[in-house]
Design a protein around this motif. Sequence first.
Motif, short mmCIF file in Angstrom:
data_model
loop_
_atom_site.label_atom_id
_atom_site.label_comp_id
_atom_site.label_asym_id
_atom_site.label_seq_id
_atom_site.Cartn_x
_atom_site.Cartn_y
_atom_site.Cartn_z
N SER A 1 46.98 -82.20 -5.10
CA SER A 1 46.85 -82.54 -6.53
C SER A 1 47.95 -83.51 -6.95
O SER A 1 47.73 -84.43 -7.73
N ASP B 1 39.43 -83.44 -7.92
CA ASP B 1 40.30 -82.37 -7.43
C ASP B 1 39.51 -81.06 -7.49
O ASP B 1 39.23 -80.56 -8.57
N GLU B 2 39.17 -80.52 -6.34
CA GLU B 2 38.38 -79.30 -6.22
C GLU B 2 37.13 -79.35 -7.11
O GLU B 2 36.91 -78.47 -7.94
MG LIG Z 1 45.61 -78.66 -6.09
#
Ligand SMILES: [Mg+2]
Length: 135
Positions: free
Chosen positions: A22, A126-127
């Motif tokens: 991240s 991100d995810e």
């Molecule tokens: Mg992360």
Amino acid sequence: MELTFRNSEISYLIGENGAGKSTLLNILARIDKNYQGGIDDSFAVDEISLVDANPYMLKGDVYKNIVYPLKIRKRENIEESMTTLLDIFNLNTLKNKEASKLSSGETQKVAIVRALSFSPKLLMLDEPTANIYIY
Ligand SMILES: [Mg+2]
Ligand SMILES: Nc1ncnc2c1ncn2[C@@H]1O[C@H](COP(=O)(O)OP(=O)(O)OP(=O)(O)O)[C@@H](O)[C@H]1O
């Protein structure tokens, strides 16, 4: 370490919790400005879109959220481009719902549509599937 993103390619970033995935995305999106190393900035900051793992929704309805990137870029034909995107993500029924009342998966889908709305040259997720039910 060197990382290159090429046109029309999809890259995956895999690493254990806390590895810095991240953080790297935030640096590439120019959100985190305190880092060592360099970015060869072939992309202008307004051509990059990052969908955070916990997306922030603006106050107001879903429509207001997804057209925001287009509005600040003064794009035209907003309604037209949005209808197609909302259809693809099955979000037309949520268009007028208050964004803060969405479920986690709905929030994530709205954030992805918002990120795609202005056709960014670099899209970073991100995810992105953490809360998404695909059927
Ligand atoms: Mg992360
Ligand atoms: N604002 C911050 N201040 C200090 N340390 C931070 C900050 N944000 C993240 N970290 C630390 O930096 C490291 C990398 O965090 P990061 O969130 O990038 O990991 P990640 O690879 O995305 O992990 P995850 O898979 O859990 O999402 C972690 O050790 C984290 O605790």
